[in-house]
Design an enzyme around this catalytic site. Structure first.
Site, PDB file in Angstrom:
ATOM      1  N   TRP A  16     -27.836  19.077 -31.054  1.00 35.06           N
ATOM      2  CA  TRP A  16     -28.538  18.225 -30.498  1.00 35.06           C
ATOM      3  C   TRP A  16     -28.894  17.314 -31.803  1.00 35.06           C
ATOM      4  CZ3 TRP A  16     -26.987  13.617 -28.760  1.00 35.06           C
ATOM      5  CH2 TRP A  16     -27.730  12.759 -28.159  1.00 35.06           C
ATOM      6  N   LYS A 110     -34.986  18.395 -23.737  1.00 37.20           N
ATOM      7  CA  LYS A 110     -35.007  18.786 -21.947  1.00 37.20           C
ATOM      8  C   LYS A 110     -34.839  20.105 -21.055  1.00 37.20           C
ATOM      9  CE  LYS A 110     -30.750  14.989 -22.583  1.00 37.20           C
ATOM     10  NZ  LYS A 110     -29.167  14.473 -21.538  1.00 37.20           N
ATOM     11  N   LYS A 194     -30.291  17.767 -14.049  1.00 37.10           N
ATOM     12  CA  LYS A 194     -28.479  17.146 -13.736  1.00 37.10           C
ATOM     13  C   LYS A 194     -27.662  18.949 -15.026  1.00 37.10           C
ATOM     14  CE  LYS A 194     -28.945  17.007 -18.667  1.00 37.10           C
ATOM     15  NZ  LYS A 194     -27.501  17.672 -19.876  1.00 37.10           N
ATOM     16  N   GLU A 284     -30.108  26.087 -20.774  1.00 37.75           N
ATOM     17  CA  GLU A 284     -30.883  25.385 -20.048  1.00 37.75           C
ATOM     18  C   GLU A 284     -30.925  25.908 -18.740  1.00 37.75           C
ATOM     19  OE1 GLU A 284     -33.741  24.622 -21.561  1.00 37.75           O
ATOM     20  OE2 GLU A 284     -33.790  23.640 -23.381  1.00 37.75           O
TER      21      GLU A 284
END
Length: 346
Positions: A16, A110, A194, A284
């Site tokens: 990322w 995140k 999410k 995560e």
């Protein structure tokens, strides 16, 4: 016209961080990418590829890379942090003494701070002080697709409108849309939850429970996002946008999602340790499921799907048992007005 003096430092040379650094470099911003892995950094700086995380994808030749954090940050107009949540606090602690006054910090990380469960903006504000402009970048975006130049839309949220717009402007381009907002809590919540919910959908797909089950879990997962958002100060429209619904749909249905892949492997009967080892990157949801449920329990909000995922990831129950628990719940109204009834039971 882009200010030629505006330099961007991106921290984190994973998939990322590399994708975002390549994005702004292609938009003609002087960009330097910092990372810890010497081999990865050398491959980016010399061969213009991230051989470990984004193999065979060419990066802009103007993108520079270094393992020297001070050199990366020196002269930067703003910094973009894209490290895993477990490394966020440490990275900011190292960054803080190197920042000049007025230099803004955005992050595309995140999750929550492991252990404390704090939102990342709370961590950033404590470490960087009250005057530093802050912003969070989130939304449905796979790093590989961004690096390949495929169409993508994200959202940038921050309390400082000028800095938020600056970050969005650097990212916005012909194939990458960057929207703006000022609901930092909502943006961070969607990006964290999410990942947890994607595990549930992955489990269902791994167990071959069908498309109906997938759609039901995604919708009721969004319901859990909205209910928790209502009691922690987030705005429901944020969760109905790119930061919530958009990221949820992508992470739950895209095979590039590490969290979905983890759930899929568990649903097929693979052990947690084997699944994580096979994925080979940070997942995560393993940590975030604990933090999501911490916030839910502190606020008296029931999140059955997230709770089941936590139990599966703790290996307290099997994926099959988790699905049985959800299906055995008593019938009740759908609560379409969930935006205004934060304490309703799912």
């Amino acid at each position: 016209m882009i200010d030629s003096k505006q330099k961007i430092a991106v921290l984190g040379a994973g998939s990322w961080g590399t994708a975002l650094a390549a994005l702004v470099a292609r938009h003609d911003y002087p960009t330097i990418l910092w990372g810890r892995d010497v081999r990865v950094i050398q491959s980016i700086d010399i061969q213009h590829q991230n051989f470990r995380y984004l193999p065979s994808i060419m990066l802009p030749q103007t993108l520079r890379a270094t393992t020297d954090l001070a050199a990366a940050v020196s002269g930067a107009d703003w910094v973009l942090v894209a490290v895993p949540s477990y490394a966020f606090t440490e990275t900011l602690c190292r960054l803080a003494p190197l920042l000049s006054i007025g230099v803004g910090v955005a992050w595309a990380t995140k999750g929550f701070e492991p252990g404390s469960g704090r939102f990342l903006h709370e961590v950033a504000r404590e470490i960087l002080g009250g005057d530093a402009p802050l912003a969070v970048v989130t939304g449905p975006s796979f790093a590989k697709e961004v690096t390949l130049g495929l169409p993508t839309a994200v959202t940038v949220h921050g309390e400082d409108a000028c800095f938020t717009q600056m970050v969005a402007n650097a990212m916005h381009g012909p194939m990458f849309r960057a929207y703006t907002g000022n609901d930092v809590i909502g943006a961070e919540l969607g990006g964290a939850m999410k990942n947890v919910l994607a595990v549930a959908i992955g489990v269902a797909d791994g167990m071959q429970l069908g498309m109906n089950a997938r759609a039901g879990l995604i919708t009721r997962g969004l319901n859990e996002m909205l209910r928790l958002s209502a009691v922690i100060g987030a705005r429901p429209e944020t969760l109905m946008g790119l930061a919530g619904l958009g990221d949820l749909v992508l992470t739950c249905t895209g095979d590039l999602s590490r969290n979905r892949r983890l759930g899929f492997a568990l649903g097929r009967g693979q052990s947690l340790s084997d699944a994580i080892r096979e994925i080979g990157q940070v997942v995560e949801s393993v940590q975030t499921s604990d933090e999501v449920m911490r916030h839910a329990e502190q606020n008296g909000v029931e999140l059955p799907i997230s709770e089941a995922v936590r139990a599966v990831l703790r290996e307290e129950i099997t994926p099959y048992a988790g699905m049985k628990v959800l299906l055995a719940r008593e019938q009740k109204p759908e609560y379409l007005d969930i935006l205004f009834k934060a304490n309703c039971s799912l």
